[in-house]
Motif scaffolding. Structure first.
Motif: not given
Length: 184
Positions: A9, A149, A168, A25-26, A11, A170, A140, A32, A28-30
């Motif tokens: 998790d 986001a 977040t 992207l992490e 970048q 990015a 983002i 979400r 979990k970000v992708e």
């Protein structure tokens, strides 16, 4: 070079030796962002910032067709190879200049969903106008140290609703105009 980090998790830099350059992207970000879009099997999707092709692959498993734009030729080649190796025939990687990427791909639209796979200072109206009525765009938005986001939904001919999803940070997408700053 960073393949072992791909599912951590964090970048992951996409170009060896460029820690401050483009990054995945992490996960979990992708996840979400993808969850907020609620992509359906019959939908046409645009992604700006192909990177490794990971988000395009996720979108390709959910959508009818995906067009993904990349301004760095080496990343476009990598994304194409990754998508082909994984049998995704409904995803088209398009080489564009950075300025073209920031304007989207009106000739292939309108789109049901658009994903900006990196941060932008603000979402250009040209991208919002490429959404179908009821279409969604996730991005983002903002500046470090905290970005948001945000989900935009087209509600009419020239109107969009927006919802903040989560905070977040990015890396910036290339080609998006930075707003002018006040200076003495």
């Amino acid at each position: 070079a960073h393949r072992a980090l791909a599912f951590m998790d964090t970048q992951v830099p996409l170009i060896a030796g460029q820690a401050q350059g483009p990054a995945m992207l992490e996960p979990k970000v992708e996840a979400r962002l993808l969850q907020a879009l609620q992509v359906q099997r019959h939908e046409q999707v645009l992604e700006v910032g192909s990177g490794s092709g990971f988000m395009a692959a996720l979108l390709g498993h959910r959508a009818l067709n995906v067009t993904t734009l990349e301004c760095r030729p080496e990343l476009a080649r990598t994304a194409r190879a990754n998508l082909q190796r994984n049998g995704l025939v409904n995803v088209n990687v398009v080489d564009v200049s950075a300025a073209e990427g920031a304007q989207g791909r009106a000739q292939d639209g309108p789109f049901d969903a658009i994903v900006l796979s990196g941060s932008v200072p603000e979402v250009p109206r040209a991208l919002l106008e490429q959404l179908k009525k009821g279409g969604r765009l996730v991005a983002i938005v903002g500046d470090e140290p905290v970005m948001r986001a945000r989900l935009f939904t087209r509600t009419g001919d020239a109107s969009w609703a927006q919802t903040d999803l989560f905070d977040t940070v990015a890396p910036r997408l290339d080609g998006f105009t930075e707003p002018t700053r006040f200076h003495f």
